[in-house]
Design an enzyme around this catalytic site. Structure first.
Site, short mmCIF file in Angstrom:
data_model
loop_
_atom_site.label_atom_id
_atom_site.label_comp_id
_atom_site.label_asym_id
_atom_site.label_seq_id
_atom_site.Cartn_x
_atom_site.Cartn_y
_atom_site.Cartn_z
N ASP A 42 1.06 -1.11 0.42
CA ASP A 42 -0.23 -0.03 -0.44
C ASP A 42 0.94 0.90 -0.33
O ASP A 42 2.43 1.03 0.19
CB ASP A 42 -0.71 0.04 1.62
CG ASP A 42 -1.93 0.73 0.85
OD1 ASP A 42 -3.37 -0.08 0.64
OD2 ASP A 42 -2.22 1.98 0.95
N VAL A 69 1.31 1.80 -6.20
CA VAL A 69 1.04 0.96 -7.90
C VAL A 69 0.83 1.95 -9.33
O VAL A 69 1.58 1.24 -10.34
CB VAL A 69 -0.20 0.44 -7.78
CG1 VAL A 69 -0.13 -0.51 -6.80
CG2 VAL A 69 -1.69 1.56 -7.57
N TYR A 168 -13.89 6.83 -13.58
CA TYR A 168 -14.06 6.01 -12.30
C TYR A 168 -15.06 4.53 -13.18
O TYR A 168 -14.74 2.97 -13.91
CB TYR A 168 -15.05 5.72 -11.06
CG TYR A 168 -15.06 4.30 -10.09
CD1 TYR A 168 -13.63 4.65 -9.26
CD2 TYR A 168 -16.05 3.59 -10.02
CE1 TYR A 168 -13.81 3.07 -8.23
CE2 TYR A 168 -15.99 2.74 -9.01
CZ TYR A 168 -14.59 2.51 -8.32
OH TYR A 168 -14.80 1.57 -7.34
N THR A 203 -15.68 0.88 3.11
CA THR A 203 -14.25 1.68 3.22
C THR A 203 -14.11 3.34 3.55
O THR A 203 -14.81 4.23 3.40
CB THR A 203 -13.65 0.92 1.93
OG1 THR A 203 -14.44 1.60 0.63
CG2 THR A 203 -14.45 -0.80 1.51
N1 LIG Z 1 -15.66 1.10 -1.36
C1 LIG Z 1 -16.73 0.84 -2.24
O1 LIG Z 1 -17.79 -0.19 -2.50
C2 LIG Z 1 -16.15 -0.27 -3.42
C3 LIG Z 1 -17.09 -0.52 -4.62
C4 LIG Z 1 -16.58 -1.54 -5.71
C5 LIG Z 1 -14.98 -1.78 -5.58
N2 LIG Z 1 -14.05 -0.98 -4.99
C6 LIG Z 1 -12.89 -1.17 -5.33
O2 LIG Z 1 -12.47 -2.04 -4.46
C7 LIG Z 1 -10.56 -1.35 -4.80
C8 LIG Z 1 -10.34 -0.65 -2.65
O3 LIG Z 1 -11.23 -0.06 -3.39
P1 LIG Z 1 -11.52 0.58 -0.76
O4 LIG Z 1 -13.15 0.51 -1.86
O5 LIG Z 1 -11.32 -0.84 -0.53
O6 LIG Z 1 -11.21 1.99 -1.22
P2 LIG Z 1 -9.97 2.44 0.16
O7 LIG Z 1 -9.44 3.44 0.27
O8 LIG Z 1 -10.92 2.06 1.49
O9 LIG Z 1 -8.75 1.65 0.35
C9 LIG Z 1 -7.56 1.67 -0.59
C10 LIG Z 1 -6.75 1.38 -0.55
O10 LIG Z 1 -5.67 1.55 -1.71
C11 LIG Z 1 -4.57 2.18 -1.27
N3 LIG Z 1 -4.08 3.09 -2.69
C12 LIG Z 1 -4.62 3.89 -3.20
N4 LIG Z 1 -3.87 4.34 -4.03
C13 LIG Z 1 -3.20 3.95 -4.38
C14 LIG Z 1 -1.83 3.60 -4.79
N5 LIG Z 1 -1.96 4.98 -6.47
N6 LIG Z 1 -0.71 2.49 -4.38
C15 LIG Z 1 -1.37 1.76 -3.95
N7 LIG Z 1 -1.93 1.65 -2.48
C16 LIG Z 1 -3.32 3.05 -3.48
C17 LIG Z 1 -4.98 2.94 0.30
O11 LIG Z 1 -3.99 3.74 0.59
C18 LIG Z 1 -6.73 2.22 0.64
O12 LIG Z 1 -5.92 2.14 1.97
C19 LIG Z 1 -10.94 0.04 -5.95
O13 LIG Z 1 -10.00 -1.43 -6.82
C20 LIG Z 1 -12.07 0.15 -5.76
O14 LIG Z 1 -12.92 0.95 -6.58
C21 LIG Z 1 -14.47 -0.68 -4.29
#
Ligand SMILES: NC(=O)c1ccc[n+]([C@@H]2O[C@H](COP(=O)([O-])OP(=O)(O)OC[C@H]3O[C@@H](n4cnc5c(N)ncnc54)[C@H](O)[C@@H]3O)[C@@H](O)[C@H]2O)c1
Length: 263
Positions: A42, A69, A168, A203
């Site tokens: 992360d 990333v 997105y 999240t």
């Molecule tokens: N939360 C939702 O409702 C939801 C729904 C559909 C898809 N998603 C997807 O789930 C995945 C995770 O998101 P989440 O909701 O858990 O969010 P989150 O923000 O809680 O977690 C995301 C994590 O990714 C890290 N991150 C961000 N940019 C980064 C980078 N450049 N390099 C490395 N790490 C990085 C952040 O520090 C964080 O710890 C994402 O791809 C998001 O699009 C989330």
């Protein structure tokens, strides 16, 4: 077959991007809780360290790497390094992703308000970095003739969604076809690759905008189950796709959305 055997990831090496929070953390936890050695990566090293300690205290085998990333060279180096150190790479979760801000339901999210720099950033992190993650892992998995790749898409990649930004929606759709394309090439090597399409989960994404009750209500109102999910509810699917249980599942996208894409 017993569940322990079906989902047996004991001794497997799993790599998770965006593992310090939300869905990535839930993936890392379920793999560690079931005996995998988990490499949590992360951009947020402090939170990573906290979770590594907590998981290690619970008996988990976890290491952490500070990794952005969007730095594709660093991403390749991290994956190659883990495969070299452990001599294997069994599962990788290409999960890190960012929000593109509000959707077209608000003025700021409408098509003519889309900021080019933000568009480029979201495409880079949500698509190019996912491609590089898959590409780098695939080289190791093809060689070892086994592996599981799991990509975090979204229901916004399956249908129009007024509450997410254009970049997105575009990237989450793109990674689904990326998964299908790679599944064809990797299938003869016994490497499976699948996408998951979550609906709303609590999240920190988008600066935790789901903690705003009005936003949370707007999201939960369109979920047939009428609520936003807890990240623990993702763990069954993550473990299944990252384990031997997914031996004949590849090239799919599996919604986990309280029924949102059914109707
Ligand atoms: N939360 C939702 O409702 C939801 C729904 C559909 C898809 N998603 C997807 O789930 C995945 C995770 O998101 P989440 O909701 O858990 O969010 P989150 O923000 O809680 O977690 C995301 C994590 O990714 C890290 N991150 C961000 N940019 C980064 C980078 N450049 N390099 C490395 N790490 C990085 C952040 O520090 C964080 O710890 C994402 O791809 C998001 O699009 C989330």
């Amino acid at each position: 077959m017993k569940a322990e055997q079906l989902f047996d990831v004991n001794g497997h090496v799993a790599f998770v991007t965006g593992a310090a929070s939300g869905l990535g953390l839930a993936m890392a936890e379920v793999m560690a809780d079931n005996g995998a050695h988990v490499v949590m990566t992360d951009i947020n090293p402090d939170t990573l360290t906290e979770h590594r300690q907590r998981l290690a205290d619970g008996g988990g085998s976890v290491e952490t790497i500070e990794l952005d990333v969007s730095d594709l060279a660093a991403l390749r180096t991290a994956i190659d390094g883990v495969a070299a150190t452990h001599g294997r790479l069994d599962a990788i979760f290409a999960n890190a992703g960012i929000s593109a801000g509000p959707g077209y339901q608000t003025d700021a999210g409408q098509i003519n308000a889309v900021d080019q720099a933000k568009w480029d950033e979201v495409l880079h992190i949500n698509l190019s970095s996912v491609f590089t993650t898959i590409q780098t892992a695939a080289a190791h998995m093809k060689r070892q003739k086994s592996g599981r790749i799991v990509v975090t898409s979204s229901i916004a990649g399956l249908k129009a969604e007024q509450m997410v930004g254009y970049a997105y929606a575009a990237t989450k759709a793109a990674v689904i076809n990326l998964v299908r394309q790679a599944a064809m090439e990797l299938a003869p090597f016994n490497v499976s690759i699948n996408a998951i399409a979550p609906g709303p989960f609590y999240t920190n994404i988008g600066n935790g905008r789901l903690s705003d009750p009005a936003v949370a209500k707007a999201f939960s109102d369109v979920v047939p189950m009428g609520r936003i999910a807890d990240t623990s509810e993702l763990q069954g699917l993550a473990l299944m796709l990252g384990s031997p249980a997914a031996s004949f599942i590849t090239g799919t996208v599996i919604p986990i959305d309280g029924g949102s894409t059914a109707g």
